[in-house]
Motif scaffolding. Structure first.
Motif, PDB file in Angstrom:
ATOM      1  N   UNK A  44       1.001  -1.356  -0.032  1.00 34.48           N
ATOM      2  CA  UNK A  44       0.149  -0.117  -0.066  1.00 34.48           C
ATOM      3  C   UNK A  44       0.845   0.898  -0.368  1.00 34.48           C
ATOM      4  N   UNK A  45       1.825   0.943   1.070  1.00 33.18           N
ATOM      5  CA  UNK A  45       3.188   2.554   0.825  1.00 33.18           C
ATOM      6  C   UNK A  45       3.665   3.030  -0.038  1.00 33.18           C
ATOM      7  N   UNK A  46       4.120   1.291  -1.007  1.00 30.89           N
ATOM      8  CA  UNK A  46       5.470   1.924  -2.426  1.00 30.89           C
ATOM      9  C   UNK A  46       3.586   2.133  -3.417  1.00 30.89           C
ATOM     10  N   UNK A  47       2.573   2.157  -3.400  1.00 33.06           N
ATOM     11  CA  UNK A  47       1.918   2.259  -4.357  1.00 33.06           C
ATOM     12  C   UNK A  47       1.325   3.456  -4.317  1.00 33.06           C
ATOM     13  N   UNK A  48       1.590   4.400  -2.438  1.00 34.19           N
ATOM     14  CA  UNK A  48       1.243   5.352  -2.754  1.00 34.19           C
ATOM     15  C   UNK A  48       1.884   6.132  -3.894  1.00 34.19           C
ATOM     16  N   UNK A  49       3.391   5.763  -2.367  1.00 31.66           N
ATOM     17  CA  UNK A  49       4.532   6.545  -3.843  1.00 31.66           C
ATOM     18  C   UNK A  49       4.687   6.626  -5.096  1.00 31.66           C
ATOM     19  N   UNK A 103      -7.942  -8.504   2.096  1.00 29.91           N
ATOM     20  CA  UNK A 103      -9.518  -7.479   2.445  1.00 29.91           C
ATOM     21  C   UNK A 103      -8.662  -5.902   2.909  1.00 29.91           C
ATOM     22  N   UNK A 104      -7.878  -6.465   3.688  1.00 35.15           N
ATOM     23  CA  UNK A 104      -6.427  -5.749   3.376  1.00 35.15           C
ATOM     24  C   UNK A 104      -5.960  -4.290   2.459  1.00 35.15           C
ATOM     25  N   UNK A 106      -8.673   1.154  -1.382  1.00 34.21           N
ATOM     26  CA  UNK A 106      -9.546   2.490  -1.571  1.00 34.21           C
ATOM     27  C   UNK A 106      -9.094   3.164  -0.955  1.00 34.21           C
ATOM     28  N   UNK A 107      -8.269   3.266  -0.048  1.00 36.40           N
ATOM     29  CA  UNK A 107      -7.921   4.325   0.729  1.00 36.40           C
ATOM     30  C   UNK A 107      -7.023   5.350  -0.227  1.00 36.40           C
ATOM     31  N   UNK A 108      -6.292   5.114  -0.380  1.00 39.47           N
ATOM     32  CA  UNK A 108      -5.236   5.391  -1.253  1.00 39.47           C
ATOM     33  C   UNK A 108      -5.555   5.610  -2.725  1.00 39.47           C
ATOM     34  N   UNK A 109      -5.685   5.537  -3.480  1.00 34.00           N
ATOM     35  CA  UNK A 109      -6.778   5.112  -4.765  1.00 34.00           C
ATOM     36  C   UNK A 109      -6.248   4.865  -5.233  1.00 34.00           C
ATOM     37  N   UNK A 110      -5.732   3.380  -5.548  1.00 30.93           N
ATOM     38  CA  UNK A 110      -5.153   2.773  -6.883  1.00 30.93           C
ATOM     39  C   UNK A 110      -6.225   1.521  -7.080  1.00 30.93           C
ATOM     40  N   UNK A 125       1.120   4.775   8.611  1.00 29.11           N
ATOM     41  CA  UNK A 125       0.346   6.054   7.974  1.00 29.11           C
ATOM     42  C   UNK A 125       1.248   5.391   6.779  1.00 29.11           C
ATOM     43  N   UNK A 126       0.313   5.826   5.792  1.00 34.81           N
ATOM     44  CA  UNK A 126       0.551   5.017   4.106  1.00 34.81           C
ATOM     45  C   UNK A 126       1.826   6.020   3.362  1.00 34.81           C
ATOM     46  N   UNK A 127       1.982   7.141   3.748  1.00 31.58           N
ATOM     47  CA  UNK A 127       2.802   7.694   3.743  1.00 31.58           C
ATOM     48  C   UNK A 127       4.161   7.644   4.051  1.00 31.58           C
ATOM     49  N   UNK A 128       4.590   6.820   4.761  1.00 32.60           N
ATOM     50  CA  UNK A 128       5.142   6.623   6.102  1.00 32.60           C
ATOM     51  C   UNK A 128       6.592   5.441   4.958  1.00 32.60           C
ATOM     52  N   UNK A 129       6.575   6.386   4.127  1.00 31.80           N
ATOM     53  CA  UNK A 129       8.236   4.955   2.946  1.00 31.80           C
ATOM     54  C   UNK A 129       9.056   5.721   2.294  1.00 31.80           C
ATOM     55  N   UNK A 130      10.329   6.197   2.890  1.00 29.01           N
ATOM     56  CA  UNK A 130      11.487   6.650   2.677  1.00 29.01           C
ATOM     57  C   UNK A 130      12.297   5.824   1.424  1.00 29.01           C
ATOM     58  N   UNK A 131      12.908   6.729   0.349  1.00 24.44           N
ATOM     59  CA  UNK A 131      14.167   5.530  -0.357  1.00 24.44           C
ATOM     60  C   UNK A 131      15.066   5.775   0.557  1.00 24.44           C
TER      61      UNK A 131
END
Length: 455
Positions: free
Chosen positions: A118-123, A146-147, A153-157, A278-284
């Motif tokens: 999910x995080x990578x999809x948002x990134x 399901x998760x 859905x939350x991220x919009x992908x 959080x879904x944006x908590x992914x850093x290169x």
């Protein structure tokens, strides 16, 4: 991450940084301390041996002896070898393939695999501007399917549906076909995890990999497991052609042994760090920047990127215009500043990236706890719009009501109002472009006993 190692190395290297001359003896003493610091950080023994050997051979060579400031050159060598141990530079995902570029995620159960998808999809969607689809081939855990659907859905992908009675190869083949027809750039594939590395799991994931032929095969591993993370990654790499690693839960790991061990043991680069829930908590993963943070030199580049990505420019410009006109700075503006800070990883997340912050006393660091920011925001939320606009009306009974409504004490409300008054004074100095005055006034913003750090 690296809090313990950073504290230990900063103190050790400070002792040698001012030396006008380095000898075998003082290098040996310092290297012994560095070795102990790395072992305590749960760095794998072969990695420690290799690291110390390389630093020693460079330190006793001409590189240091010909220098005017040998102590500083020694620290430069340590930093350089830290970078080399972790991979020297960030390695981005190789997505320049015929769309859809398939990225497969592998790892043990509980490592944070589905969340990382999910995080990578948002990134990829927000930072790389890619059209992303996700699919779950974890037919053993319907909850995981399901998760991932909820996350998508939350991220919009796009989410490709799957169920527990299907075969993993059939699921992913169907997803690839649909992604191709609908012109998706990237397909992220979540696979089944196990509680340990077993033959049955490896046979299944190898068959899936052969059928799908992904451009990237990422191993997701929990940083909290220390050097065991590197050993597990090695076991997977022997079964699958891994292209990189995502290290999760690094915000809960004060040691950092996994980050320093994985590249050396597996030969595979760490590509991303999971730094929160959080879904944006992914850093290169940037080894050069992280090496600076380990040695207390900060990571200003990452801080600038955080500001660029998370600060609402429109609101910032509006506030600047308001202050310039002398219209005043109220508690509503103060709350917005707190929220922007939270978006950038909180107070400690920002301070960790500033040079010299590792030298702050623990008592001062404790005052900058992110719980303080949350408490301050709760207090402001308990105020009426009129009180936020005109804080001077907040007296005895109002303070009691605000404290009760925010679950805090009256002294917390008093502390917030005092800090706000100091910030308000600082903002007044900005009127008419008095930036120099404002910088001098920043000392008043710091908690008691804390000063602006010097480089």
């Amino acid at each position: 991450m690296f809090e313990n190692l950073s504290d230990r190395l900063s103190k050790t290297l400070k002792n040698i940084s001012g030396r006008g001359r380095l000898t075998e003896d003082n290098i040996k003493d310092t290297l012994r301390e560095v070795r102990m610091a790395l072992l305590e950080a749960d760095v794998a023994l072969p990695v420690v041996r290799d690291f110390i050997g390389k630093v020693k051979s460079r330190a006793v060579g001409t590189e240091v002896t010909k220098s005017l400031s040998p102590g500083q050159v020694f620290i430069k060598i340590v930093r350089s070898e830290l970078e080399a141990a972790m991979g020297e530079r960030n390695e981005a995902l190789a997505l320049n393939a015929q769309p859809p570029a398939v990225v497969m995620m592998a790892g043990l159960q509980g490592a944070g695999k589905t969340t990382s998808v999910g995080k990578l999809a948002k990134f990829l969607k927000e930072k790389e501007k890619k059209k992303v689809m996700v699919v779950s081939a974890d037919v053993y855990r319907p909850a995981a399917i399901k998760q991932l659907e909820t996350l998508a859905n939350d991220i919009g992908v796009e989410f490709f549906p799957s169920s527990a009675d299907e075969k993993p190869v059939a699921i992913v083949s169907g997803a690839i076909e649909q992604a191709r027809k609908q012109f998706f750039d990237v397909l992220l594939v979540d696979t089944a995890g196990r509680l340990h590395v077993d033959d049955e799991m490896m046979v299944e994931i190898k068959a899936l990999h052969a059928a799908v032929d992904p451009v990237e095969t990422l191993f997701v591993v929990d940083a909290m497991t220390g050097q065991d993370a590197a050993n597990t990654a090695k076991a997977f790499d022997q079964a699958l052609p891994l292209t990189g690693v995502i290290l999760t839960k690094t915000d809960g790991d004060a040691r950092g042994g996994a980050a320093l061990s994985i590249r050396h043991i597996t030969g595979k680069p760490i590509k991303f760090l999971g730094v929160g829930e959080k879904t944006d908590a992914l850093e290169p993963f940037h080894p050069d920047r992280l090496a600076g943070r380990i040695l207390g030199m900060g990571d200003v580049l990452s801080l600038i990127e955080d500001i660029e990505q998370n600060v609402d420019r429109e609101k910032a410009a509006k506030l600047a215009k308001k202050v310039q006109k002398g219209q005043g700075f109220n508690l509503e503006d103060f709350r917005e500043q707190l929220q922007q800070m939270k978006n950038m990883g909180g107070m400690m997340g920002m301070l960790d990236k500033l040079p010299g912050m590792s030298n702050l006393p623990d008592a001062v660091k404790g005052q900058m706890d992110d719980k303080m920011t949350v408490r301050m925001e709760a207090i402001i939320n308990s105020m009426t719009p009129g009180e936020r606009e005109r804080p001077e009306i907040i007296k005895g009974s109002r303070k009691r009501r605000i404290a009760a409504g925010s679950g805090t004490q009256i002294q917390d409300v008093n502390r917030l109002l005092k800090q706000f008054t100091q910030m308000q004074k600082m903002m007044k100095k900005m009127k008419g472009g008095g930036m120099a005055k404002m910088m001098r006034g920043m000392g008043g913003m710091m908690p008691p006993g804390m000063k602006m750090p010097r480089r």
